[in-house]
Design a protein around this motif. Structure first.
Motif, PDB file in Angstrom:
ATOM      1  N   VAL B  37      18.950  -4.797  35.744  1.00  0.00           N
ATOM      2  CA  VAL B  37      17.534  -4.898  35.359  1.00  0.00           C
ATOM      3  C   VAL B  37      17.274  -6.360  35.023  1.00  0.00           C
ATOM      4  CG1 VAL B  37      15.819  -4.257  33.610  1.00  0.00           C
ATOM      5  CG2 VAL B  37      17.446  -2.538  34.471  1.00  0.00           C
ATOM      6  N   GLN B  39      14.294  -9.471  33.552  1.00  0.00           N
ATOM      7  CA  GLN B  39      13.080  -9.703  32.770  1.00  0.00           C
ATOM      8  C   GLN B  39      12.726 -11.186  32.844  1.00  0.00           C
ATOM      9  OE1 GLN B  39      13.334  -8.760  28.518  1.00  0.00           O
ATOM     10  NE2 GLN B  39      11.207  -8.070  28.589  1.00  0.00           N
ATOM     11  N   LYS B  43       7.692 -11.679  30.305  1.00  0.00           N
ATOM     12  CA  LYS B  43       7.210 -10.564  31.131  1.00  0.00           C
ATOM     13  C   LYS B  43       7.956  -9.280  30.798  1.00  0.00           C
ATOM     14  CE  LYS B  43       4.437 -13.296  33.408  1.00  0.00           C
ATOM     15  NZ  LYS B  43       2.962 -13.196  33.209  1.00  0.00           N
ATOM     16  N   GLY B  44       7.613  -8.227  31.529  1.00  0.00           N
ATOM     17  CA  GLY B  44       8.216  -6.925  31.312  1.00  0.00           C
ATOM     18  C   GLY B  44       9.523  -6.745  32.061  1.00  0.00           C
ATOM     19  N   LEU B  45      10.082  -5.561  31.904  1.00  0.00           N
ATOM     20  CA  LEU B  45      11.340  -5.224  32.565  1.00  0.00           C
ATOM     21  C   LEU B  45      11.097  -4.843  34.012  1.00  0.00           C
ATOM     22  CD1 LEU B  45      12.830  -2.967  29.741  1.00  0.00           C
ATOM     23  CD2 LEU B  45      13.369  -5.372  30.197  1.00  0.00           C
ATOM     24  N   TRP B  47      13.329  -3.082  37.269  1.00  0.00           N
ATOM     25  CA  TRP B  47      14.530  -2.524  37.867  1.00  0.00           C
ATOM     26  C   TRP B  47      14.872  -3.312  39.129  1.00  0.00           C
ATOM     27  CZ3 TRP B  47      15.209  -0.179  42.689  1.00  0.00           C
ATOM     28  CH2 TRP B  47      16.416   0.485  42.883  1.00  0.00           C
ATOM     29  N   HIS B  60      17.962  -1.031  46.162  1.00  0.00           N
ATOM     30  CA  HIS B  60      17.433  -2.300  45.669  1.00  0.00           C
ATOM     31  C   HIS B  60      15.908  -2.244  45.661  1.00  0.00           C
ATOM     32  CE1 HIS B  60      21.431  -3.248  47.276  1.00  0.00           C
ATOM     33  NE2 HIS B  60      21.460  -4.301  46.467  1.00  0.00           N
ATOM     34  N   VAL B  61      15.295  -2.954  44.720  1.00  0.00           N
ATOM     35  CA  VAL B  61      13.843  -3.069  44.708  1.00  0.00           C
ATOM     36  C   VAL B  61      13.408  -3.866  45.936  1.00  0.00           C
ATOM     37  CG1 VAL B  61      13.787  -5.197  43.321  1.00  0.00           C
ATOM     38  CG2 VAL B  61      11.864  -3.584  43.221  1.00  0.00           C
ATOM     39  N   ASP B  62      12.241  -3.566  46.459  1.00  0.00           N
ATOM     40  CA  ASP B  62      11.782  -4.196  47.695  1.00  0.00           C
ATOM     41  C   ASP B  62      11.792  -5.720  47.627  1.00  0.00           C
ATOM     42  OD1 ASP B  62       9.240  -1.741  48.697  1.00  0.00           O
ATOM     43  OD2 ASP B  62      11.422  -1.785  48.944  1.00  0.00           O
ATOM     44  N   TYR B  95      20.070  -8.163  33.133  1.00  0.00           N
ATOM     45  CA  TYR B  95      20.848  -7.251  32.302  1.00  0.00           C
ATOM     46  C   TYR B  95      21.669  -6.299  33.164  1.00  0.00           C
ATOM     47  CZ  TYR B  95      17.688  -8.410  28.390  1.00  0.00           C
ATOM     48  OH  TYR B  95      16.966  -9.040  27.401  1.00  0.00           O
ATOM     49  N   LEU B 103      19.295   4.594  31.090  1.00  0.00           N
ATOM     50  CA  LEU B 103      20.063   3.362  30.884  1.00  0.00           C
ATOM     51  C   LEU B 103      20.518   3.318  29.436  1.00  0.00           C
ATOM     52  CD1 LEU B 103      17.669   1.039  32.922  1.00  0.00           C
ATOM     53  CD2 LEU B 103      19.633   2.378  33.724  1.00  0.00           C
ATOM     54  N   ASP B 104      21.675   3.920  29.177  1.00  0.00           N
ATOM     55  CA  ASP B 104      22.056   4.178  27.790  1.00  0.00           C
ATOM     56  C   ASP B 104      22.774   3.031  27.099  1.00  0.00           C
ATOM     57  OD1 ASP B 104      24.896   6.458  28.355  1.00  0.00           O
ATOM     58  OD2 ASP B 104      24.371   4.519  29.258  1.00  0.00           O
ATOM     59  N   TRP B 106      23.273  -1.417  27.360  1.00  0.00           N
ATOM     60  CA  TRP B 106      22.834  -2.657  27.983  1.00  0.00           C
ATOM     61  C   TRP B 106      23.708  -3.819  27.524  1.00  0.00           C
ATOM     62  CZ3 TRP B 106      17.592  -3.327  30.232  1.00  0.00           C
ATOM     63  CH2 TRP B 106      16.903  -2.114  30.365  1.00  0.00           C
ATOM     64  N   GLY B 107      23.936  -4.762  28.427  1.00  0.00           N
ATOM     65  CA  GLY B 107      24.560  -5.999  28.023  1.00  0.00           C
ATOM     66  C   GLY B 107      23.534  -6.883  27.335  1.00  0.00           C
ATOM     67  N   GLN B 108      23.950  -8.053  26.924  1.00  0.00           N
ATOM     68  CA  GLN B 108      23.037  -8.991  26.268  1.00  0.00           C
ATOM     69  C   GLN B 108      22.250  -9.836  27.263  1.00  0.00           C
ATOM     70  OE1 GLN B 108      22.001  -9.192  22.965  1.00  0.00           O
ATOM     71  NE2 GLN B 108      22.965  -7.209  23.227  1.00  0.00           N
TER      72      GLN B 108
END
Lengths: 110, 116
Positions: B37, B39, B43-45, B47, B60-62, B95, B103-104, B106-108
């Motif tokens: 993910v 960011q 801005k927002g998150l 995927w 993958h996202v387009d 991330y 997504l339980d 997350w890395g930093q």
């Protein structure tokens, strides 16, 4: 792969309840029970607060609850506390085998 | 304890490449889907991509298709994101996250800056 629709901001006073909505389509939110919600404090990684529409992970306060009706999912936070002030994002599986986030909602605790 | 630690971010020129890595521990990596993910600043998150536990399915996202590739090495408990033909708009914190639609963990995050 359009982002799910969330209101940009919401606010409430300590002790009150607020609801954040997340609107998609029948190809994402409305078609699957794979909607989750994430809380993100400034400068921090997001944290999951609700999964599969209405399930709360271990360790998350029972003040957080989730629901879904049609193409709209909702996150409700009851008994607002100062620590709840954060950005909140919804997230859904889609019919294209991809996933999509909402644009995010900034919660302000007055 | 579940841990996800990203590395490989940095400053790169437009058109350049980077390979992000995520070292995981504390769970059976080879049994779970994994996800990237990102960011963008302020801005927002978004995927980016996910991969099945055995690497047999990848999505993958387009906006990154044909440029980014997600992969994994289960023997080394590691997740990767190969990023080619980078654009200014790919600037973001990336991330590494566990699972696919929940997504339980997350890395930093690791910051990727694409700029000339």
């Amino acid at each position: 792969q359009s982002a799910l629709t969330q209101s940009a901001s919401v606010s409430g006073s300590p002790g009150q309840s607020i609801t954040i909505s997340c609107t998609g389509t029948s190809s994402d939110v409305g078609g699957y029970n794979y909607v989750s919600w994430y809380q993100q404090h400034p400068g921090k990684a997001p944290k999951i607060v609700i999964y599969e529409v209405s399930n709360r992970p271990s360790g998350v306060s029972n003040r957080f609850s989730g629901s879904k009706s049609g193409n709209t999912a909702s996150l409700t936070i009851s008994g607002l506390q100062a620590e709840d002030e954060a950005d909140y994002y919804c997230f859904s599986y889609t019919s294209s085998n991809t996933l999509v986030f909402g644009g995010g909602t900034k919660l302000t605790v007055l | 304890e579940v841990q996800l630690v990203e590395s490989g971010g940095g400053l790169v020129q437009p058109g350049g490449s980077l390979r992000l890595s995520c070292a995981v521990s504390g769970f059976t990596f080879s049994s779970l889907w994994m996800t990237w993910v990102r960011q963008a600043p302020g801005k927002g998150l978004e995927w980016v991509a996910n991969i099945k536990h055995d690497g047999s399915e990848k999505y993958h996202v387009d906006s990154v298709k044909g440029r980014f590739t997600i992969s994994r090495d289960n023997a080394k408990n590691s997740l990767f994101l190969q990023m080619n033909s980078l654009r200014v708009e790919d600037t973001a914190v990336y991330y590494c996250t566990r699972r696919a639609w929940t997504l339980d963990y997350w890395g930093q995050g690791t910051l990727v800056t694409v700029s000339s």
